[in-house]
Design a protein around this motif. Structure first.
Motif, PDB file in Angstrom:
ATOM      1  N   LEU A  45     -12.299  11.588-120.650  1.00  0.00           N
ATOM      2  CA  LEU A  45     -13.375  10.798-120.556  1.00  0.00           C
ATOM      3  C   LEU A  45     -14.154  11.066-119.205  1.00  0.00           C
ATOM      4  CD1 LEU A  45     -12.300   7.510-121.939  1.00  0.00           C
ATOM      5  CD2 LEU A  45     -13.813   8.902-123.068  1.00  0.00           C
ATOM      6  N   GLY A  46     -13.522  11.930-118.435  1.00  0.00           N
ATOM      7  CA  GLY A  46     -14.457  12.430-117.187  1.00  0.00           C
ATOM      8  C   GLY A  46     -13.916  11.236-116.185  1.00  0.00           C
ATOM      9  N   LEU A  47     -12.836  10.478-116.254  1.00  0.00           N
ATOM     10  CA  LEU A  47     -12.442   9.634-115.296  1.00  0.00           C
ATOM     11  C   LEU A  47     -11.817  10.054-114.189  1.00  0.00           C
ATOM     12  CD1 LEU A  47     -11.499   6.611-117.783  1.00  0.00           C
ATOM     13  CD2 LEU A  47     -13.652   6.911-116.701  1.00  0.00           C
ATOM     14  N   VAL A  48     -11.293   9.416-113.302  1.00  0.00           N
ATOM     15  CA  VAL A  48     -10.495  10.122-112.143  1.00  0.00           C
ATOM     16  C   VAL A  48      -9.185   9.123-112.135  1.00  0.00           C
ATOM     17  CG1 VAL A  48     -10.394  10.514-109.745  1.00  0.00           C
ATOM     18  CG2 VAL A  48     -12.509  10.882-110.897  1.00  0.00           C
ATOM     19  N   THR A  49      -8.369   9.907-112.082  1.00  0.00           N
ATOM     20  CA  THR A  49      -6.842   9.003-112.022  1.00  0.00           C
ATOM     21  C   THR A  49      -6.464   8.985-110.534  1.00  0.00           C
ATOM     22  OG1 THR A  49      -5.481  11.345-112.551  1.00  0.00           O
ATOM     23  CG2 THR A  49      -6.180   9.644-114.425  1.00  0.00           C
ATOM     24  N   VAL A  50      -5.894   7.783-110.415  1.00  0.00           N
ATOM     25  CA  VAL A  50      -5.243   7.738-108.963  1.00  0.00           C
ATOM     26  C   VAL A  50      -3.890   6.999-109.021  1.00  0.00           C
ATOM     27  CG1 VAL A  50      -5.472   6.012-107.026  1.00  0.00           C
ATOM     28  CG2 VAL A  50      -7.508   6.861-108.235  1.00  0.00           C
ATOM     29  N   PRO A  51      -2.769   7.771-108.950  1.00  0.00           N
ATOM     30  CA  PRO A  51      -1.253   7.680-109.068  1.00  0.00           C
ATOM     31  C   PRO A  51      -0.806   6.704-107.899  1.00  0.00           C
ATOM     32  CG  PRO A  51      -1.612   9.883-108.261  1.00  0.00           C
ATOM     33  CD  PRO A  51      -2.956   9.320-108.576  1.00  0.00           C
ATOM     34  N   LEU A  52       0.054   5.786-108.466  1.00  0.00           N
ATOM     35  CA  LEU A  52       0.487   5.002-107.385  1.00  0.00           C
ATOM     36  C   LEU A  52       2.093   5.020-107.631  1.00  0.00           C
ATOM     37  CD1 LEU A  52      -1.461   1.558-108.013  1.00  0.00           C
ATOM     38  CD2 LEU A  52      -1.909   3.485-106.280  1.00  0.00           C
TER      39      LEU A  52
ATOM     40  N   PRO B  44      -9.856   8.575-133.902  1.00  0.00           N
ATOM     41  CA  PRO B  44     -10.421  10.260-134.227  1.00  0.00           C
ATOM     42  C   PRO B  44      -9.651  11.283-133.547  1.00  0.00           C
ATOM     43  CG  PRO B  44     -12.229   8.862-133.796  1.00  0.00           C
ATOM     44  CD  PRO B  44     -11.126   7.901-133.206  1.00  0.00           C
ATOM     45  N   GLU B  45      -9.519  12.275-133.931  1.00  0.00           N
ATOM     46  CA  GLU B  45      -8.691  13.499-133.422  1.00  0.00           C
ATOM     47  C   GLU B  45      -9.578  13.932-132.215  1.00  0.00           C
ATOM     48  OE1 GLU B  45      -7.452  17.937-134.448  1.00  0.00           O
ATOM     49  OE2 GLU B  45      -8.170  16.656-135.976  1.00  0.00           O
ATOM     50  N   LEU B  46      -8.551  14.294-131.177  1.00  0.00           N
ATOM     51  CA  LEU B  46      -9.206  14.471-130.174  1.00  0.00           C
ATOM     52  C   LEU B  46     -10.030  15.983-129.962  1.00  0.00           C
ATOM     53  CD1 LEU B  46      -6.432  13.877-127.134  1.00  0.00           C
ATOM     54  CD2 LEU B  46      -8.496  12.897-127.393  1.00  0.00           C
ATOM     55  N   VAL B  47     -11.100  15.892-129.272  1.00  0.00           N
ATOM     56  CA  VAL B  47     -11.869  17.002-129.030  1.00  0.00           C
ATOM     57  C   VAL B  47     -12.205  17.519-127.897  1.00  0.00           C
ATOM     58  CG1 VAL B  47     -14.262  18.151-129.783  1.00  0.00           C
ATOM     59  CG2 VAL B  47     -13.158  16.589-131.620  1.00  0.00           C
ATOM     60  N   GLN B  48     -12.106  18.818-127.579  1.00  0.00           N
ATOM     61  CA  GLN B  48     -12.235  19.404-126.133  1.00  0.00           C
ATOM     62  C   GLN B  48     -13.775  19.150-125.856  1.00  0.00           C
ATOM     63  OE1 GLN B  48     -10.665  23.141-125.281  1.00  0.00           O
ATOM     64  NE2 GLN B  48     -11.173  23.360-123.138  1.00  0.00           N
ATOM     65  N   ARG B  49     -13.812  18.589-124.494  1.00  0.00           N
ATOM     66  CA  ARG B  49     -15.105  18.279-123.977  1.00  0.00           C
ATOM     67  C   ARG B  49     -15.582  19.319-123.097  1.00  0.00           C
ATOM     68  NH1 ARG B  49     -15.136  16.123-118.441  1.00  0.00           N
ATOM     69  NH2 ARG B  49     -12.967  16.162-117.699  1.00  0.00           N
ATOM     70  N   ASP B  50     -16.707  19.510-122.998  1.00  0.00           N
ATOM     71  CA  ASP B  50     -17.282  20.527-122.016  1.00  0.00           C
ATOM     72  C   ASP B  50     -17.221  20.129-120.514  1.00  0.00           C
ATOM     73  OD1 ASP B  50     -18.577  22.881-121.212  1.00  0.00           O
ATOM     74  OD2 ASP B  50     -20.657  22.389-121.864  1.00  0.00           O
ATOM     75  N   GLY B  51     -16.065  19.952-120.128  1.00  0.00           N
ATOM     76  CA  GLY B  51     -16.023  19.538-118.763  1.00  0.00           C
ATOM     77  C   GLY B  51     -16.115  20.442-117.848  1.00  0.00           C
ATOM     78  N   ASP B  52     -16.441  19.765-116.564  1.00  0.00           N
ATOM     79  CA  ASP B  52     -16.639  20.853-115.354  1.00  0.00           C
ATOM     80  C   ASP B  52     -15.624  21.150-114.766  1.00  0.00           C
ATOM     81  OD1 ASP B  52     -17.625  22.031-113.130  1.00  0.00           O
ATOM     82  OD2 ASP B  52     -18.846  20.442-112.162  1.00  0.00           O
ATOM     83  N   PRO B  53     -15.126  22.290-114.445  1.00  0.00           N
ATOM     84  CA  PRO B  53     -13.741  22.704-113.891  1.00  0.00           C
ATOM     85  C   PRO B  53     -13.703  22.138-112.185  1.00  0.00           C
ATOM     86  CG  PRO B  53     -14.547  24.248-115.003  1.00  0.00           C
ATOM     87  CD  PRO B  53     -15.495  23.287-114.997  1.00  0.00           C
ATOM     88  N   SER B  54     -15.054  22.224-111.637  1.00  0.00           N
ATOM     89  CA  SER B  54     -15.304  21.898-110.210  1.00  0.00           C
ATOM     90  C   SER B  54     -15.151  20.062-109.930  1.00  0.00           C
ATOM     91  CB  SER B  54     -16.252  22.443-109.753  1.00  0.00           C
ATOM     92  OG  SER B  54     -17.486  21.854-110.144  1.00  0.00           O
ATOM     93  N   SER B  55     -15.339  19.320-111.058  1.00  0.00           N
ATOM     94  CA  SER B  55     -15.323  18.050-110.866  1.00  0.00           C
ATOM     95  C   SER B  55     -14.195  17.367-110.507  1.00  0.00           C
ATOM     96  CB  SER B  55     -15.981  17.312-112.354  1.00  0.00           C
ATOM     97  OG  SER B  55     -14.972  17.479-113.177  1.00  0.00           O
ATOM     98  N   LEU B  56     -14.168  16.257-109.709  1.00  0.00           N
ATOM     99  CA  LEU B  56     -12.908  15.368-109.399  1.00  0.00           C
ATOM    100  C   LEU B  56     -12.313  15.073-110.715  1.00  0.00           C
ATOM    101  CD1 LEU B  56     -11.356  14.102-106.851  1.00  0.00           C
ATOM    102  CD2 LEU B  56     -13.019  12.285-107.273  1.00  0.00           C
ATOM    103  N   ALA B  57     -10.627  15.380-110.214  1.00  0.00           N
ATOM    104  CA  ALA B  57      -9.839  14.762-111.414  1.00  0.00           C
ATOM    105  C   ALA B  57      -8.942  13.813-111.055  1.00  0.00           C
ATOM    106  CB  ALA B  57      -8.802  16.303-111.722  1.00  0.00           C
ATOM    107  N   THR B  58      -8.624  13.988-109.974  1.00  0.00           N
ATOM    108  CA  THR B  58      -7.535  13.172-109.181  1.00  0.00           C
ATOM    109  C   THR B  58      -7.696  12.627-107.688  1.00  0.00           C
ATOM    110  OG1 THR B  58      -5.171  12.247-109.211  1.00  0.00           O
ATOM    111  CG2 THR B  58      -5.811  14.633-108.765  1.00  0.00           C
ATOM    112  N   ILE B  59      -7.549  11.697-107.428  1.00  0.00           N
ATOM    113  CA  ILE B  59      -7.331  11.114-105.837  1.00  0.00           C
ATOM    114  C   ILE B  59      -5.895  10.724-105.552  1.00  0.00           C
ATOM    115  CG2 ILE B  59      -8.135   9.784-103.974  1.00  0.00           C
ATOM    116  CD1 ILE B  59     -10.622   9.057-105.669  1.00  0.00           C
ATOM    117  N   VAL B  60      -5.275  11.390-104.762  1.00  0.00           N
ATOM    118  CA  VAL B  60      -3.926  11.339-104.699  1.00  0.00           C
ATOM    119  C   VAL B  60      -3.503  10.923-103.211  1.00  0.00           C
ATOM    120  CG1 VAL B  60      -1.449  12.354-104.398  1.00  0.00           C
ATOM    121  CG2 VAL B  60      -3.083  13.131-106.190  1.00  0.00           C
ATOM    122  N   TYR B  61      -2.869   9.822-102.851  1.00  0.00           N
ATOM    123  CA  TYR B  61      -2.967   9.167-101.419  1.00  0.00           C
ATOM    124  C   TYR B  61      -1.747   9.785-100.793  1.00  0.00           C
ATOM    125  CZ  TYR B  61      -7.162   6.470-101.930  1.00  0.00           C
ATOM    126  OH  TYR B  61      -8.408   5.860-102.112  1.00  0.00           O
TER     127      TYR B  61
END
Length: 502
Positions: A93-100, A176-193
């Motif tokens: 969904l273009g969200l950014v995951t933050v693991p704890l 519904p079945e997952l469909v690959q989105r046209d995401g931007d490879p350079s976009s932020l994926a995660t913030i790891v502290y």
């Protein structure tokens, strides 16, 4: 196992980390993706298409929340399939995951949630949420907290707090079945502290391209096969396990088994019989010490035979590496490997073809012992800020005293006081909400200060001094820097096929 096969997914086909997952499902729908232990039911398996169905449900549930692309969502779970499912659903969904970290103090987790302005949190049980909620108090928090475990305590909390939902109630029955989105490879994926050495933790911003490039770069040094079995026990909250034990196996189509706990690791090694493990030196040190303690109780001839096996095995290793000549004692290696070394390695499952150690220097006696016993033990090096791998030793050019050769495409430079600077597609975007800290370690033209003093010899990196921090350390600030010569390391000349069984 008689056949080892490769099925690597190219970066340009995946584009993003969630695209990598969709591509793997298309390629290997019925192959086993993950194994996990179900209490009372033993080890269970999930295929890629079964994982896809789970991700689709979480995708739909997340899409029903008031979230926009780029919003941060946090995850506080131990290693398990649900960790992967949530991560993939959020990324899709273009969200950014933050693991704890599950064992981190509630105060640290609360700081991260506030600093990253997290909108949604997935947490394992009611007890963990209660401890965290007590610290958060009345401060603004996410619009949603999802508790994975369904229990009376969790349902009581959910009934009293409209923000809280129980996962099994919150998730739709179908999606519904997952469909690959046209995401931007350079976009932020995660913030790891990262914990750092002083002050508040800093949020390392990593893009999809950062991580995909790092996983692919590692696969140019050593191959991974569809038949490989990874045993995951380092926390997925850290990039060492996340890139090496999650995204990399997905890129290669290998199976990952989630260990139950460190206390049960020995039993899990016997059950899973992994072919690949990624660990920190402390794990190997503990096994090494256990071997030495057991030897103390053995008769003198048995202790002598063990030392002989290690010595002869080490000679054989050096000869295979091209750094040693023939010696009459090596004639006894096949017998010693079968009678002595093989019995020790059987305690590790008996099927390991690669063991990677990273995060801290691997003590020479430990490396000498395991390599002498025939374990393909490779030391590596990296930082969270580099997604995280900078280098590790190839199987056919393994110098345990070094931290290996740089990954393909990575440039190195020696700065002031012999500090290593690196530049490449795996270098972070910067620190979240911390421009000053970013400017201290990242130059305007993309060179990252590692804070580690090194020397380069014959293409290998040797660490002279490094901060005493857990796992892969955060770089120390180096505001004053004098440019030194740049080294553009060519890809390692040998295509490593790995160690295959007879």
């Amino acid at each position: 196992m008689s056949r080892w096969s490769e099925d690597l997914i190219p970066i340009d086909r995946a584009k993003t980390l969630d695209g990598l997952f969709v591509q793997r499902v298309k390629r290997s729908p019925t192959r086993v993706a993950y194994r996990h232990f179900e209490r009372g039911g033993g080890w269970a398996e999930l295929t890629w298409e079964e994982m896809s169905a789970r991700v689709a449900r979480w995708h739909r549930a997340l899409a029903g929340e008031a979230l926009e692309s780029g919003d941060r969502v946090a995850i506080l779970l131990r290693n398990c399939p649900d960790w992967v499912v949530f991560d993939q659903a959020a990324l899709s969904l273009g969200l950014v995951t933050v693991p704890l970290y599950t064992d981190d103090r509630a105060e640290n987790a609360a700081y991260i949630l506030r600093d990253a302005a997290v909108k949604l949190l997935l947490i394992h049980d009611a007890g963990r949420w209660k401890r965290l909620a007590d610290v958060l108090g009345d401060s603004p928090f996410s619009t949603r907290v999802v508790i994975l475990e369904s229990s009376p305590a969790a349902r009581e909390i959910a009934a009293a707090d409209p923000r809280v939902a129980i996962a099994e109630d919150w998730l739709p029955e179908t999606a519904p079945e997952l469909v690959q989105r046209d995401g931007d490879p350079s976009s932020l994926a995660t913030i790891v502290y990262t914990s750092g050495t002083t002050g508040r933790p800093k949020g390392v911003m990593l893009s999809h391209r950062n991580i995909l490039g790092n996983a692919h770069g590692a696969l140019t040094v050593i191959d991974c096969y569809q038949e490989d079995r990874f045993l995951s026990f380092l926390p997925l909250s850290h990039m060492l396990e996340r890139t090496g034990g999650y995204y990399l196996p997905m890129m290669a189509g290998a199976t990952v088994a989630f260990a139950r706990s460190v206390a049960q690791l020995a039993d899990d090694m016997q059950s899973i019989r992994p072919t690949v493990i990624i660990a920190v030196p402390r794990v190997f040190e503990r096994v090494h010490q256990r071997i030495l303690d057991q030897l103390k109780a053995r008769p003198a001839p048995a202790r002598w035979l063990f030392r002989l096996a290690v010595a002869v095995g080490w000679r054989s290793f050096l000869r295979e590496q091209g750094r040693g000549g023939w010696h009459p004692l090596t004639l006894f290696w096949p017998l010693l490997r079968r009678k002595v070394a093989g019995q020790v390695l059987a305690k590790l499952g008996g099927a390991l073809r690669v063991a990677v150690s990273g995060g801290a220097p691997l003590p020479a006696p430990v490396a000498h012992t395991f390599i002498g016993l025939g374990l393909p033990l490779l030391q590596g090096y990296g930082l969270t800020e580099t997604s995280p791998v900078i280098s590790f030793n190839p199987l056919k050019d393994n110098i345990p005293e070094s931290v290996g050769v740089p990954l393909r495409g990575l440039q190195l430079r020696i700065g002031a006081e012999d500090e290593l600077l690196v530049k490449g597609e795996n270098v972070m975007l910067g620190y979240w909400n911390n421009h000053a800290a970013t400017a201290r370690v990242l130059t305007h033209d993309g060179w990252l200060h590692t804070g580690d003093q090194v020397r380069l010899e014959h293409g290998h990196i040797y660490i002279s001094a490094r901060p005493k921090t857990p796992f892969f350390p955060a770089p120390a600030p180096r505001p004053e820097w004098r440019p030194g010569p740049a080294y553009s390391i060519e890809p390692h000349s040998m295509r490593i096929r790995g160690i295959k069984p007879d």
